[in-house]
Design an enzyme around this catalytic site. Structure first.
Site, PDB file in Angstrom:
ATOM      1  N   TYR A 243       4.640  -1.386   3.274  1.00 22.08           N
ATOM      2  CA  TYR A 243       4.115  -0.016   3.299  1.00 22.08           C
ATOM      3  C   TYR A 243       5.092   0.865   2.532  1.00 22.08           C
ATOM      4  CZ  TYR A 243       1.847   4.150   5.388  1.00 22.08           C
ATOM      5  OH  TYR A 243       1.173   5.321   5.600  1.00 22.08           O
ATOM      6  N   LYS A 244       4.590   1.581   1.539  1.00 19.64           N
ATOM      7  CA  LYS A 244       5.404   2.499   0.745  1.00 19.64           C
ATOM      8  C   LYS A 244       5.057   3.919   1.183  1.00 19.64           C
ATOM      9  CE  LYS A 244       6.182   4.029  -4.032  1.00 19.64           C
ATOM     10  NZ  LYS A 244       5.644   4.013  -5.422  1.00 19.64           N
ATOM     11  N   GLY A 245       5.997   4.608   1.828  1.00 19.32           N
ATOM     12  CA  GLY A 245       5.691   5.903   2.414  1.00 19.32           C
ATOM     13  C   GLY A 245       6.515   7.045   1.848  1.00 19.32           C
TER      14      GLY A 245
ATOM     15  N   LEU B   2      11.116   2.243  -3.202  1.00 22.46           N
ATOM     16  CA  LEU B   2      10.356   1.927  -4.413  1.00 22.46           C
ATOM     17  C   LEU B   2      10.140   3.266  -5.088  1.00 22.46           C
ATOM     18  CD1 LEU B   2       8.721   0.337  -6.422  1.00 22.46           C
ATOM     19  CD2 LEU B   2       6.909   0.068  -4.721  1.00 22.46           C
TER      20      LEU B   2
ATOM     21  N   ILE C 102       0.849  -1.194   0.000  1.00 22.81           N
ATOM     22  CA  ILE C 102       0.000   0.000   0.000  1.00 22.81           C
ATOM     23  C   ILE C 102       0.886   1.246   0.000  1.00 22.81           C
ATOM     24  CG2 ILE C 102      -1.980  -1.116   1.075  1.00 22.81           C
ATOM     25  CD1 ILE C 102      -1.204   0.320   3.703  1.00 22.81           C
TER      26      ILE C 102
END
Length: 306
Positions: free
Chosen positions: A205-207, A263, A171
């Protein structure tokens, strides 16, 4: 047929670090191509001039970028609209680089390229797995005056869809201004999104990098540690909002604070948009940028493991 589930190891380097490339930008990438800074006859540079950018321009760029860069990446994120099928059909993803399907549909409006994001029902988890995907990603637009219930419900549904197909779930909550026009703290929104969505079962988790990567080492490291403490899963950072030349430092500080890698797209290939010789630009600019980032996460993860 019951298939064994994938795990994060399918997206990791031997060091355990996650060094993943994003080429899933859509209309935002079209706008990048549309910018024309050619000088006027008097030598001045006008503001951006929009010109028509056909879909094939985006597809060709994304495919070329994947072919040039995935030999150095542990994963690559691609979108259905412009390139996922092309990458599969042309075998443009290097062996050992995990393929990630973007499972979101971007909703434009209010002067924004992306004002909201929803689950793309046309991205079938079982189909993309059969095509070689090991994971799916969902963008979540977080606004302080948005519905937490709706966001949490969407994330839960997305995670379940991934689990049913044995795919890794990723996400990507991003902090955005309230629709009401009230005062807004971007970095506070990053943390609030993590606290709201970081315990719903997503595998990764992509933050966003707090403070846009602008601040002292101590400040950024502290903010990143606070972000990681709000999450129940491993996490990585994205590059949007951070100057490309500052992103390696931001990645290092985030990993020192607990992140598992990155990412990212813009910080790697943004300078190649519109290049007269794309292959050369990717080889001479994007590849060194990506390799530097890979070295950063490998070294930082190894140091933490030691």
């Amino acid at each position: 047929m019951n298939l064994p589930p994938y795990d994060l190891a399918t997206l990791a380097r031997p060091s355990g670090a996650l060094a993943m490339l994003a080429v899933d930008q859509r209309e935002a990438m079209r706008l990048m191509f549309a910018e024309d800074s050619a000088p006027e006859p008097d030598g001045s540079v006008p503001g951006p001039v929009l010109r028509s950018v056909p879909d094939r321009t985006l597809t060709e760029f994304k495919t070329a970028a994947a072919r040039a860069l995935t030999p150095y990446a542990s994963g690559v994120l691609a979108d259905r609209q412009f390139c996922f099928d092309a990458l599969v059909q042309q075998q443009a993803v290097a062996p050992g680089c995990g393929l990630i399907a973007a499972a979101d549909r971007f909703v434009p409006g209010n002067g924004e390229v992306v004002t909201d994001a929803v689950i793309d029902e046309e991205v079938d988890p079982h189909t993309v797995r059969a095509q070689g995907a090991v994971a799916m990603k969902l963008l979540v637009i977080w606004r302080p005056d948005g519905s937490a219930e709706d966001r949490r419900g969407m994330v839960r549904r997305f995670v379940q869809r991934c689990r049913e197909a044995g795919l890794v779930s990723i996400i990507e909550p991003v902090s955005r201004a309230p629709r009401s026009g009230q005062d807004w703290d971007h970095s506070a929104g990053i943390l609030a999104a993590a606290r709201e969505l970081g315990d719903l079962g997503a595998d990764l988790y992509k933050g966003e990098v707090p403070l846009g990567g602008q601040g002292s080492d101590e400040e950024i490291r502290s903010r990143c540690a606070e972000l990681g403490a709000a999450l129940a899963s491993p996490w990585v950072v994205l590059s949007s909002g951070v100057p490309a030349d500052e992103f390696p430092r931001a990645v290092r500080l985030a990993c020192e604070a607990g992140a598992s890698g990155f990412l990212a797209g813009r910080a790697v290939w943004r300078g190649c948009i519109g290049a007269p010789d794309l292959a050369q630009a990717l080889r001479e600019d994007a590849v060194p940028r990506l390799r530097r980032l890979v070295d950063v996460v490998d070294e930082t993860v190894a140091a933490k493991a030691g």
